[in-house]
Design a protein around this motif. Structure first.
Motif, PDB file in Angstrom:
ATOM      1  N   PRO A   1     -23.575   2.737 -27.694  1.00 40.41           N
ATOM      2  CA  PRO A   1     -23.770   4.163 -28.028  1.00 40.41           C
ATOM      3  C   PRO A   1     -22.433   4.879 -28.269  1.00 40.41           C
ATOM      4  O   PRO A   1     -22.360   5.774 -29.109  1.00 40.41           O
TER       5      PRO A   1
ATOM      6  N   TYR B   1     -38.002  -3.070 -26.645  1.00 42.65           N
ATOM      7  CA  TYR B   1     -38.074  -2.731 -25.220  1.00 42.65           C
ATOM      8  C   TYR B   1     -39.536  -2.541 -24.834  1.00 42.65           C
ATOM      9  O   TYR B   1     -40.323  -2.059 -25.652  1.00 42.65           O
TER      10      TYR B   1
ATOM     11  N   CYS C   1     -28.178   4.125 -30.504  1.00 45.46           N
ATOM     12  CA  CYS C   1     -29.096   3.964 -29.376  1.00 45.46           C
ATOM     13  C   CYS C   1     -29.031   5.190 -28.478  1.00 45.46           C
ATOM     14  O   CYS C   1     -27.955   5.722 -28.225  1.00 45.46           O
TER      15      CYS C   1
HETATM   16  S1  SF4 Z   1     -27.848  -2.409 -24.090  1.00 44.89           S
HETATM   17 FE1  SF4 Z   1     -28.737  -0.371 -23.624  1.00 44.89          FE
HETATM   18  S2  SF4 Z   1     -27.255   1.118 -24.409  1.00 44.89           S
HETATM   19 FE2  SF4 Z   1     -26.714  -0.866 -25.281  1.00 44.89          FE
HETATM   20  S3  SF4 Z   1     -27.741  -0.863 -27.264  1.00 44.89           S
HETATM   21 FE3  SF4 Z   1     -29.152  -1.871 -25.829  1.00 44.89          FE
HETATM   22  S4  SF4 Z   1     -30.481  -0.243 -25.008  1.00 44.89           S
HETATM   23 FE4  SF4 Z   1     -28.718   0.753 -26.038  1.00 44.89          FE
END
Ligand code: SF4
Length: 455
Positions: free
Chosen positions: A174, A253, A164
């Motif tokens: 990440p 998203y 990510c």
């Molecule tokens: S919570 Fe945020 S940093 Fe963690 S995987 Fe999802 S988008 Fe990526």
């Protein structure tokens, strides 16, 4: 060397008499020792997967040309070799340094099936799989063609990327898995096809950040069934929509590119379902979380999505008791739920994961407060979810059967992902089969589930 005759590894003999002719590949390798090592890796993978290597163009089902692009003479030699392979065989995949030099290969030879840069064994194999699938021998292979799965036979998860590019302050993914790495679209489509051939009726698209698919590879063009496809969520969904099964999107998203998917839902190519983890609604908390979206924009976007696809089911997750969250900010979240009218909601009390940046924020809340807010949020949402289910009573819907027992069939509607959403109990569905689609009429509901009879 020139591309006159494919330079190949020694032609290996099959250890077992083959029942069908194995897929055979010609391999031309040009360039320096680094290119040779790349060629060795690719040839090793091909042999391990049961491909034969041919010493002639005529004996090959497809030719891979490993190119050099160092000086002009090497570029010309590589382009000649590709032209010769196209003339002699017709099905050509290009790899190596010339592939990394802009569009020169596609411009000179638009008929090539796929082009990759150097050190790209994975991508070359994805292109090979897309154009010349390996032969599956159930007597020799330890792994079935569709791979080993832990889900029931009629649905499967399809992972499209790993890692990510975001840095949400409560998350350590990440740090554990690195930045976004999208799988080549040809490889994803080949896997999806194999799953459907094996009896899968519902594909659940997953990743850490599904909307970002392809960003890391600049939406590079891949190939499926000889057709160019951009490594992009729209193209992937459009192609998956041709497989004739349910396609459900998770971890989407609300970026602007998601709007492009709504027409695919309206046409019935993918399910009218979005699992979009919003996490909060207060602008200040979202900023502390380092989340990319703002609540008003999300509300506007949801309204626009529902105008385009009135039956869209939206699922989301939220975190309660994030460090510094005030009672007023928590109430903002409840107001957001009233406005958004989400179909399904999951909530987690904030939990300080080791290594997460959010642990350093001031205003950590006691566990009882985090948990009490979670319970309050779930109770608040219960009424909204129930009302949305009640609105379905009397409607005719399609369900996918998960189980059949003495009390009828246990199924799911388009609005229900396995494990996380609700169920549809088909009280007279004793004769249905697991993995079958059925038309039912909704007769009743409770907080989570629907009750129905065969239509
Ligand atoms: S919570 Fe945020 S940093 Fe963690 S995987 Fe999802 S988008 Fe990526």
């Amino acid at each position: 060397m020139t591309g006159r005759a494919p330079r190949t590894a020694a032609k290996p003999k099959s250890a077992h008499p083959a029942k069908t002719k194995p897929p055979t590949i010609g391999f031309v390798s040009l360039g320096c020792p680094k290119a040779t090592v790349d060629a060795e890796h690719i040839l090793t993978r091909m042999r391990a997967e049961g491909y034969e290597i041919s010493g002639s163009y005529a004996g090959a089902d497809l030719v891979v040309v490993n190119t050099c692009g160092f000086i002009d003479a090497a570029v010309a030699e590589s382009l000649d070799a590709i032209g010769e392979a196209l003339a002699e065989n017709g099905k050509v995949i290009v790899t190596g340094c010339l592939g990394a030099k802009g569009d020169i290969v596609q411009q000179t030879h638009p008929r090539v099936l796929a082009v990759t840069g150097p050190h790209a064994t994975q991508e070359v194999m994805a292109a090979v799989h897309a154009h010349l699938p390996p032969l599956h021998d159930p007597f020799l292979d330890l792994v079935p063609e569709q791979g080993i799965r832990l889900t029931p036979e009629h649905y499967a998860y399809l992972k499209i990327s790993e890692g990510c590019n975001h840095r949400c302050s409560f998350c350590i993914i990440p740090a554990l898995r690195g930045d976004l790495v999208s799988r080549p679209i040809g490889e994803v489509m080949h896997e999806a096809e194999a799953l459907v051939h094996a009896g899968v009726r519902e594909l659940l698209v997953i990743s850490q950040d599904t909307s970002a698919y392809g960003v890391d590879v600049k939406y590079r063009t891949g190939f499926w069934q000889g057709r160019p496809l951009k490594t992009r969520l729209y193209d992937l969904c459009n192609a998956l929509g041709e497989l004739g099964v349910w396609v459900r999107l998770h971890y989407v998203y609300p970026y602007p590119n998601v709007d492009d998917l709504l027409p695919l839902m309206a046409e019935g190519k993918i399910l009218p379902y979005l699992d979009a983890p919003f996490q909060h609604a207060s602008a200040r908390i979202l900023k502390l979380m380092k989340r990319p979206a703002s609540a008003e924009k999300v509300l506007e976007r949801i309204a626009a999505w529902r105008r385009a696809v009135p039956d869209l089911a939206i699922r989301s997750t939220f975190i309660t008791g994030f460090p510094g969250e005030t009672e007023a900010e928590f109430n903002e979240l409840l107001d957001f739920l009233d406005e958004a009218q989400l179909d399904r909601v999951g909530a987690f009390a904030y939990s300080p994961v080791d290594g997460a940046a959010a642990n350093e924020l001031p205003g950590a809340l006691p566990e009882e407060v985090r948990e009490e807010r979670r319970m309050r949020l779930m109770q608040h949402q219960e009424d909204i979810s129930t009302q949305r289910l009640e609105a379905k009573i009397g409607r005719r819907i399609t369900v996918l059967v998960d189980d059949v027992d003495d009390e009828g069939a246990v199924a799911r509607s388009m609005a229900d992902a396995p494990e996380i959403d609700g169920l549809v109990y088909v009280t007279d569905g004793h004769e249905l089969e697991v993995g079958e689609f059925a038309a039912v009429t909704v007769t009743d509901c409770d907080v989570h589930d629907l009750y129905a009879t065969l239509a």
